[in-house]
Design an enzyme around this catalytic site. Sequence first.
Site, mmCIF file in Angstrom:
data_model
loop_
_atom_site.group_PDB
_atom_site.id
_atom_site.type_symbol
_atom_site.label_atom_id
_atom_site.label_comp_id
_atom_site.label_asym_id
_atom_site.label_seq_id
_atom_site.Cartn_x
_atom_site.Cartn_y
_atom_site.Cartn_z
ATOM 1 N N CYS A 13 -13.023 27.688 83.180
ATOM 2 C CA CYS A 13 -11.864 27.973 82.348
ATOM 3 C C CYS A 13 -10.719 28.512 83.199
ATOM 4 C CB CYS A 13 -12.207 28.974 81.251
ATOM 5 S SG CYS A 13 -12.597 30.612 81.910
ATOM 6 N N CYS A 16 -11.337 31.480 85.436
ATOM 7 C CA CYS A 16 -11.999 31.166 86.712
ATOM 8 C C CYS A 16 -10.956 30.812 87.766
ATOM 9 C CB CYS A 16 -12.948 29.977 86.550
ATOM 10 S SG CYS A 16 -14.242 30.232 85.335
ATOM 11 N N ASP A 436 24.036 7.332 96.073
ATOM 12 C CA ASP A 436 24.673 6.840 97.292
ATOM 13 C C ASP A 436 25.041 5.376 97.022
ATOM 14 O OD1 ASP A 436 25.383 6.732 100.102
ATOM 15 O OD2 ASP A 436 23.585 5.498 100.340
ATOM 16 N N ASP A 635 19.035 6.508 100.314
ATOM 17 C CA ASP A 635 18.027 5.788 101.104
ATOM 18 C C ASP A 635 18.143 5.992 102.607
ATOM 19 O OD1 ASP A 635 20.409 4.361 101.452
ATOM 20 O OD2 ASP A 635 19.306 2.511 101.872
ATOM 21 N N ASP A 639 21.549 10.629 104.059
ATOM 22 C CA ASP A 639 21.390 11.154 102.693
ATOM 23 C C ASP A 639 20.417 12.326 102.640
ATOM 24 O OD1 ASP A 639 23.067 9.176 101.571
ATOM 25 O OD2 ASP A 639 21.421 7.741 101.530
#
Length: 749
Positions: A13, A16, A436, A635, A639
Amino acid sequence: MAKKSLKIEGMTCAACAKAVERAVRKLHGVEEASVNLATERLSIRYDPSTLRVSDFKKAVEKAGYRALEEDTKIDEDKVRKERERMVLWQKFVLSAIFTVPLLIVTMGHMFGSAIGFHLPKIIDPMMNPLNFALVQLILILPVIVAGYKFFTVGFKTLFKGNPNMDSLIAIGTSAGFLYGVFAVSRIITGNAEYANHLYFEAAGVILTLITLGKYLESVTKGKTSEAIKKLMGLTPKTAIIIRDGKEIEIPIEEVEAGDIIFVKPGEKMSVDGNVVEGTTSVDESMLTGESIPVEKNPGDAIIGASINKNGIIKYVATKVGKDTVLAQIIKLVEEAQGSKAPIAKLADVVSGYFVPAVMGIALLSALGWYFIGGQSTVFVLTIFISVLVIACPCALGLATPTAIMVGTGKGAEYGVLIKSGVALETTHKINTIVFDKTGTITEGKPKVTDVITADGISQNDLLQLAASAEKGSEHPLGEAIVKEAEDKGLTFKKPDTFRAIPGQGIEVQIEGRNVLLGNKKLTDEREIVLSHFEEVSHQLAGEGKTPMYIAIDNTIAGIIAVADTIKENSSRAIEVLHNMGIEVAMITGDNRRTAEAIAKLVGIDRTLAEVLPQDKANEVKKLQQEGRKVAMVGDGINDAPALAQADIGIAIGSGTDVAMESADIILMRSDLLDVPAAIQLSKNTIRNIKQNLFWAFGYNILGIPIAMGILYIFGGPLLNPAIAAAVMSFSSVSVLLNALRLKRFRPVR
């Protein structure tokens, strides 16, 4: 700081998970420790010069649990999970075999007459109360043996000061069983009235129903991690390599970088590499989502686990084992599934105090009814056991991690890799997205569209000079000029010097002439007179083209215009984002007129043009200072700072490794429609988590007072501990089933 992930055994649970976290965080040198109950995984960031893995194992063991190195093979993990499930099912069947007759013996004399059923006289409580009690004692013993783990784990964690769900079950059922044994001893001494209050059936039903709940929980838990299993299942088991001119089949684990791999039609690529011989088309849909096969020629990259469609090829292995694209994707998804979202903190805090609080409430309720309410020992025991059993924190601990597991797994199916629970949660708050331009909104493969020259210079001469200057450049616009010159069969001149001017252009020396090639910032800085070329430039920019000025010895020689084609789904993606109420901006180093022309074509709201690479992060910061939650989509290497600055960085999968490392989300398919899909998935997952938490908290808020006897005070019924056990088991399973609803997620496109 180093990272380590360990498998934790023995957790049942949220309490724990909290206990393991607390034990590990106490170690000097641990920066962060997080336990995911759904994956049963402990993730640690620590100082390797101070700590060893053995230190973590000892700390976890001291808390009452067991830490193991993670299984590296899906087959081993699958076998272990199935074995655990089988054991739980066997325990349930064994418990049920003895619990059903136990219930018949216990309840038969009360309800049997209504259906014409009567207990045999030898065990009738009115005639033979001792036999009646002894039969129940005999029947309950196998059930207790089958559920021995509830007692061993429950009391072990209790004595170590970290009580958990098993502790509640162990105390409750032990109380019922011990009271039953006490009642049997009183019957032996001649006090037959105790035969009506044995409590063996309550203990039996509780243990049986909770074992069933645990089994159902393990089944549904298994379904939440199906995404990882599917990904791992893609990896081929063997590879055929060329060694000394012979084809040899070896296990995938033995393939090394530099091996030449031979692949026939219909076979899977074993590892990543580059084609050295042959041509074929390859199905990469399992990784990119792109259904159209990709043509592969010598020099082209191969992704491991993709499928060779029609040709025979040989390729050299470049990345093997944990370095392959598939292995990295699996690692990202695993880390995301093992991470915690900020929304989980509330459940973590509550679960840390929950079990001790429940024990206190159960004891106070029992004492209150005994001393103030003047109730019997049997009544008090019913209250005590009911409160302990109904207040299970399992649902609380599973509410968040199961939804994150299914959500991130579903994202992986669509090629949307979400790196963490924090990223998954933050994404649903995004109200501004910055794209971009080059390579993101556009294809990033521009072409030369116009060559305009000054008097006395031909188009081919200008193109030849510009291409010779750009030959050493890696800028996409420069590559377009070089390709145009190559297509026209022009010869290149060798530059004597080359200098890149960031955000402006380049300067080279060719055959004693100084050549400048770049934007208006460059010509303004060098005070070059543009005359009518400035007007021509504005006209080209208005058409969405990027004009580049060429000057020879500080005199304008002409303009070469380059246009980048817009990606197929850019306009539709931006339209979907607008429908979601999200503002869309575009950031680029291009001049404003060109940028605004592109923005107009795709429906961008705000254009941030003429931004130098190092200033992109500042532009994102300005938007954040306006109180906006900003996502950046890019990409390229330039960036990366902006991706890191944004609240959520989204990298296009075809981009650079640096951009993908800086991002929170990676789009494997390079399809901009996956940007709104990621946001929709985040919204659905967070909604699901909130539903789970509401149910988990609401269940306990309603269940505990009923178990305490609040309804009985107003003339209502008293909660039977067996019903409390059934409801408790159902609460955990219902949370898991609700999380599995995310598997039906389909993005709006």
